[in-house]
Design a protein around this motif. Structure first.
Motif, PDB file in Angstrom:
ATOM      1  N   LEU A 122     -78.583 -17.900 -51.534  1.00 31.36           N
ATOM      2  CA  LEU A 122     -77.212 -18.397 -51.626  1.00 31.36           C
ATOM      3  C   LEU A 122     -76.676 -18.266 -53.047  1.00 31.36           C
ATOM      4  CD1 LEU A 122     -74.799 -19.752 -50.323  1.00 31.36           C
ATOM      5  CD2 LEU A 122     -75.906 -21.964 -50.694  1.00 31.36           C
ATOM      6  N   VAL A 123     -77.528 -18.544 -54.037  1.00 29.82           N
ATOM      7  CA  VAL A 123     -77.122 -18.363 -55.434  1.00 29.82           C
ATOM      8  C   VAL A 123     -76.706 -16.917 -55.686  1.00 29.82           C
ATOM      9  CG1 VAL A 123     -77.948 -18.347 -57.807  1.00 29.82           C
ATOM     10  CG2 VAL A 123     -78.530 -20.247 -56.314  1.00 29.82           C
ATOM     11  N   ALA A 124     -77.512 -15.982 -55.194  1.00 31.06           N
ATOM     12  CA  ALA A 124     -77.251 -14.567 -55.436  1.00 31.06           C
ATOM     13  C   ALA A 124     -75.993 -14.093 -54.732  1.00 31.06           C
ATOM     14  CB  ALA A 124     -78.440 -13.732 -54.982  1.00 31.06           C
ATOM     15  N   VAL A 125     -75.803 -14.514 -53.482  1.00 33.09           N
ATOM     16  CA  VAL A 125     -74.652 -14.044 -52.714  1.00 33.09           C
ATOM     17  C   VAL A 125     -73.362 -14.645 -53.235  1.00 33.09           C
ATOM     18  CG1 VAL A 125     -73.567 -14.087 -50.437  1.00 33.09           C
ATOM     19  CG2 VAL A 125     -76.007 -13.590 -50.649  1.00 33.09           C
ATOM     20  N   ALA A 126     -73.381 -15.965 -53.467  1.00 31.70           N
ATOM     21  CA  ALA A 126     -72.162 -16.632 -53.906  1.00 31.70           C
ATOM     22  C   ALA A 126     -71.891 -16.423 -55.388  1.00 31.70           C
ATOM     23  CB  ALA A 126     -72.263 -18.131 -53.603  1.00 31.70           C
ATOM     24  N   GLY A 127     -72.951 -16.213 -56.179  1.00 35.19           N
ATOM     25  CA  GLY A 127     -72.778 -15.999 -57.607  1.00 35.19           C
ATOM     26  C   GLY A 127     -72.406 -17.252 -58.372  1.00 35.19           C
ATOM     27  N   TYR A 128     -72.702 -18.426 -57.788  1.00 36.28           N
ATOM     28  CA  TYR A 128     -72.372 -19.672 -58.464  1.00 36.28           C
ATOM     29  C   TYR A 128     -73.448 -20.013 -59.505  1.00 36.28           C
ATOM     30  CZ  TYR A 128     -69.465 -20.369 -54.277  1.00 36.28           C
ATOM     31  OH  TYR A 128     -68.570 -20.227 -53.266  1.00 36.28           O
ATOM     32  N   PRO A 129     -73.083 -20.709 -60.589  1.00 41.77           N
ATOM     33  CA  PRO A 129     -74.104 -21.261 -61.489  1.00 41.77           C
ATOM     34  C   PRO A 129     -74.653 -22.545 -60.879  1.00 41.77           C
ATOM     35  CG  PRO A 129     -71.923 -21.751 -62.334  1.00 41.77           C
ATOM     36  CD  PRO A 129     -71.727 -20.934 -61.081  1.00 41.77           C
ATOM     37  N   ASP A 130     -75.692 -22.420 -60.069  1.00 42.37           N
ATOM     38  CA  ASP A 130     -76.131 -23.510 -59.214  1.00 42.37           C
ATOM     39  C   ASP A 130     -77.251 -24.334 -59.810  1.00 42.37           C
ATOM     40  OD1 ASP A 130     -75.478 -21.075 -57.047  1.00 42.37           O
ATOM     41  OD2 ASP A 130     -74.679 -23.038 -56.517  1.00 42.37           O
ATOM     42  N   THR A 131     -77.299 -25.595 -59.375  1.00 41.97           N
ATOM     43  CA  THR A 131     -78.444 -26.462 -59.588  1.00 41.97           C
ATOM     44  C   THR A 131     -79.116 -26.662 -58.241  1.00 41.97           C
ATOM     45  OG1 THR A 131     -77.381 -27.602 -61.435  1.00 41.97           O
ATOM     46  CG2 THR A 131     -79.211 -28.732 -60.350  1.00 41.97           C
ATOM     47  N   ILE A 132     -80.400 -26.413 -58.181  1.00 46.59           N
ATOM     48  CA  ILE A 132     -81.165 -26.522 -56.941  1.00 46.59           C
ATOM     49  C   ILE A 132     -82.122 -27.693 -57.072  1.00 46.59           C
ATOM     50  CG2 ILE A 132     -82.776 -25.359 -55.386  1.00 46.59           C
ATOM     51  CD1 ILE A 132     -81.721 -22.696 -56.539  1.00 46.59           C
ATOM     52  N   TYR A 133     -81.925 -28.736 -56.256  1.00 50.30           N
ATOM     53  CA  TYR A 133     -82.825 -29.880 -56.242  1.00 50.30           C
ATOM     54  C   TYR A 133     -83.823 -29.723 -55.096  1.00 50.30           C
ATOM     55  CZ  TYR A 133     -80.468 -32.713 -59.767  1.00 50.30           C
ATOM     56  OH  TYR A 133     -79.969 -33.184 -60.958  1.00 50.30           O
ATOM     57  N   VAL A 134     -85.106 -29.893 -55.413  1.00 50.57           N
ATOM     58  CA  VAL A 134     -86.182 -29.736 -54.435  1.00 50.57           C
ATOM     59  C   VAL A 134     -86.856 -31.093 -54.256  1.00 50.57           C
ATOM     60  CG1 VAL A 134     -88.265 -28.470 -53.814  1.00 50.57           C
ATOM     61  CG2 VAL A 134     -86.525 -27.377 -55.251  1.00 50.57           C
ATOM     62  N   LYS A 135     -86.813 -31.611 -53.020  1.00 45.27           N
ATOM     63  CA  LYS A 135     -87.384 -32.932 -52.749  1.00 45.27           C
ATOM     64  C   LYS A 135     -88.905 -32.842 -52.633  1.00 45.27           C
ATOM     65  CE  LYS A 135     -86.657 -37.079 -49.989  1.00 45.27           C
ATOM     66  NZ  LYS A 135     -85.871 -37.722 -48.907  1.00 45.27           N
ATOM     67  N   THR A 136     -89.561 -33.947 -52.952  1.00 47.82           N
ATOM     68  CA  THR A 136     -91.017 -34.032 -52.865  1.00 47.82           C
ATOM     69  C   THR A 136     -91.533 -33.481 -51.536  1.00 47.82           C
ATOM     70  OG1 THR A 136     -91.106 -35.944 -54.320  1.00 47.82           O
ATOM     71  CG2 THR A 136     -92.946 -35.646 -52.818  1.00 47.82           C
ATOM     72  N   GLY A 137     -92.544 -32.635 -51.613  1.00 51.96           N
ATOM     73  CA  GLY A 137     -93.137 -31.996 -50.452  1.00 51.96           C
ATOM     74  C   GLY A 137     -93.880 -30.758 -50.906  1.00 51.96           C
ATOM     75  N   THR A 138     -94.474 -30.042 -49.974  1.00 52.02           N
ATOM     76  CA  THR A 138     -95.180 -28.801 -50.280  1.00 52.02           C
ATOM     77  C   THR A 138     -94.428 -27.635 -49.661  1.00 52.02           C
ATOM     78  OG1 THR A 138     -97.329 -29.898 -50.397  1.00 52.02           O
ATOM     79  CG2 THR A 138     -97.334 -27.524 -50.047  1.00 52.02           C
ATOM     80  N   TYR A 139     -94.119 -26.647 -50.497  1.00 55.22           N
ATOM     81  CA  TYR A 139     -93.336 -25.480 -50.082  1.00 55.22           C
ATOM     82  C   TYR A 139     -94.209 -24.245 -50.293  1.00 55.22           C
ATOM     83  CZ  TYR A 139     -89.595 -28.908 -50.442  1.00 55.22           C
ATOM     84  OH  TYR A 139     -88.821 -30.037 -50.303  1.00 55.22           O
ATOM     85  N   THR A 140     -94.586 -23.606 -49.214  1.00 56.79           N
ATOM     86  CA  THR A 140     -95.479 -22.462 -49.262  1.00 56.79           C
ATOM     87  C   THR A 140     -94.677 -21.173 -49.266  1.00 56.79           C
ATOM     88  OG1 THR A 140     -97.209 -23.682 -48.090  1.00 56.79           O
ATOM     89  CG2 THR A 140     -97.352 -21.277 -48.066  1.00 56.79           C
ATOM     90  N   GLN A 141     -94.988 -20.291 -50.222  1.00 52.48           N
ATOM     91  CA  GLN A 141     -94.280 -19.017 -50.356  1.00 52.48           C
ATOM     92  C   GLN A 141     -95.251 -17.874 -50.076  1.00 52.48           C
ATOM     93  OE1 GLN A 141     -91.024 -19.308 -50.842  1.00 52.48           O
ATOM     94  NE2 GLN A 141     -91.299 -21.513 -51.074  1.00 52.48           N
ATOM     95  N   THR A 142     -94.731 -16.822 -49.448  1.00 46.57           N
ATOM     96  CA  THR A 142     -95.516 -15.612 -49.211  1.00 46.57           C
ATOM     97  C   THR A 142     -94.919 -14.399 -49.901  1.00 46.57           C
ATOM     98  OG1 THR A 142     -94.305 -15.190 -47.157  1.00 46.57           O
ATOM     99  CG2 THR A 142     -96.356 -16.468 -46.992  1.00 46.57           C
ATOM    100  N   ALA A 143     -93.759 -14.570 -50.539  1.00 44.56           N
ATOM    101  CA  ALA A 143     -93.099 -13.483 -51.269  1.00 44.56           C
ATOM    102  C   ALA A 143     -92.552 -14.042 -52.569  1.00 44.56           C
ATOM    103  CB  ALA A 143     -91.983 -12.865 -50.427  1.00 44.56           C
ATOM    104  N   THR A 144     -92.175 -13.158 -53.484  1.00 48.19           N
ATOM    105  CA  THR A 144     -91.632 -13.584 -54.774  1.00 48.19           C
ATOM    106  C   THR A 144     -90.280 -14.246 -54.588  1.00 48.19           C
ATOM    107  OG1 THR A 144     -92.787 -11.835 -55.955  1.00 48.19           O
ATOM    108  CG2 THR A 144     -90.867 -12.793 -57.039  1.00 48.19           C
ATOM    109  N   LEU A 145     -90.067 -15.344 -55.306  1.00 46.09           N
ATOM    110  CA  LEU A 145     -88.790 -16.041 -55.285  1.00 46.09           C
ATOM    111  C   LEU A 145     -87.918 -15.500 -56.404  1.00 46.09           C
ATOM    112  CD1 LEU A 145     -90.196 -19.642 -54.768  1.00 46.09           C
ATOM    113  CD2 LEU A 145     -88.872 -18.321 -53.102  1.00 46.09           C
TER     114      LEU A 145
END
Length: 375
Positions: A122-145
């Motif tokens: 969403l940051v990339a598409v909209a081009g906004y200077p965004d703040t992303i808040y991530v709530k406590t939890g475990t987030y598993t990634q399989t590709a580069t963010l």
């Protein structure tokens, strides 16, 4: 725009995911909840940046200004995420055209995203200077963010929180068990890439536990790619990478132009913990038990200014290594170099200007300070 995005494990990437408190007369923030509000009758007005809904009316508060609307389908509708700027009498005005006049669109307003990847898209598409808040939890990634921008500057922050936005500010993840965990499970894959093709991206990471738990090569935690980036990391833990902060990625332009690292812990890197790239400022960090250097100037062939204040470099192979044979400035104030396998501070660079004050060198296997006479 000042879009604030919310991520939580019970959320959904089908939600709109964000809110802009900077609009005139913002309504109720509906992004900080697991589910958004479904829309099936968004009617595009004659002015195509405007719309109405009978089933879920837009108001000054509920479903009001500042919320994002994600349009998913509808003949004549433009799909994507739109920001509501204002409303009057049930007519909402958005930041750009929703499609063809009189089109009926389907979508969702509000609700949190479920993955960091969706938020960065969403940051990339909209081009906004965004703040992303991530709530406590475990987030598993399989590709580069990565936000994946390919042009102008891109600025964003990724910030962990427990119950409310900002509640972990100034609290290092080393002292709390409530920091969100973002872990890479694919071998030879970066967790985060920062920087844009034009080389002027700015990224900040706060109050996060970043790790690699794959069974193969653990690769990089945060890397400067595809070109230069400016990076700030505070109150974070980075554990189990090949290189935790990779500021000298493959290619001459893939470096951190500026690296600021504060009140963080870096451990269990299989190569070096920090490759600085260009200029670096480190304060109050615990860099320990890394198989290579705790900090390395990456042997960059350009001028560097490196300042270390109040850090602990413990049980690394080398605490800090300066290798690049270029005129540079290195300052070490109030740091501890303890029990590193070889040297506490290894200086291969004859041309660096070194300033040392109030440091402790203790129990290193080689020298506390090893300044080579030749490079």
């Amino acid at each position: 725009h000042t879009i604030i995005l919310d991520i939580r494990t019970p959320g959904s990437d089908s939600n709109a995911g964000g809110f802009d408190p900077s609009v005139t007369s913002p309504g109720t923030d509906e992004s900080q909840q697991n589910a958004g509000t479904a829309y099936v009758d968004v009617l595009v007005g004659a002015t195509t940046t405007q719309a109405t809904s009978v089933l879920q009316p837009f108001t000054a508060t509920t479903h009001g200004p500042g919320n994002l609307l994600r349009v998913t389908s509808g003949t004549g509708c433009t799909t994507g995420t739109f920001e509501m700027l204002s409303q009057s009498g049930g007519t909402a005005t958005f930041d750009r055209s929703l499609g063809t006049a009189a089109s009926v669109c389907t979508g969702v307003l509000g609700g949190s995203k479920a993955t960091v990847a969706a938020a960065l898209t969403l940051v990339a598409v909209a081009g906004y200077p965004d703040t992303i808040y991530v709530k406590t939890g475990t987030y598993t990634q399989t590709a580069t963010l990565s936000a994946g921008m390919s042009g102008a500057s891109l600025n964003y922050s990724v910030i962990g929180y427990n119950l409310t936005h900002g509640d972990l500010s100034g609290i290092p993840c080393t002292t709390v068990a409530t920091c969100p965990i973002i872990t890479q499970t694919t071998a030879s894959t970066d967790l985060f890439d920062v920087g844009t093709s034009s080389g002027n991206g700015v990224a900040a990471f706060h109050s996060l536990y970043l790790s690699n738990t794959s069974s193969g090569i653990h690769w990089h935690g945060i890397a400067a790619y595809p070109r230069n980036g400016y990076l700030t990391v505070t109150d974070c833990v980075l554990a189990g990478f090949d290189v935790a902060l990779k500021g000298d990625n493959t290619g001459g332009n893939q470096v951190f132009d500026s690296l600021i690292l504060e009140d963080s812990e870096i451990t269990a890197s299989t190569t070096s913990a920090i490759n600085s790239g260009n200029h670096a400022f480190l304060k109050g960090n615990y860099v320990h038990n890394n198989a290579g250097q705790g900090f390395w100037d990456a042997n960059r062939g350009n001028y560097q200014m490196i300042t270390l204040i109040g850090n602990v470099f413990y049980a690394n192979h080398v605490g800090v290594q300066l290798q690049a044979n270029t005129p540079s400035v290195f300052q070490s104030i109030g740091n501890v170099f303890d029990s590193n396998t070889v040297d506490g501070l290894l200086i291969n660079n004859q041309l660096v200007t070194v300033g040392l004050m109030d440091n402790i060198f203790w129990g290193n296997g080689g020298y506390g300070i090893d300044r080579k006479s030749v490079v």
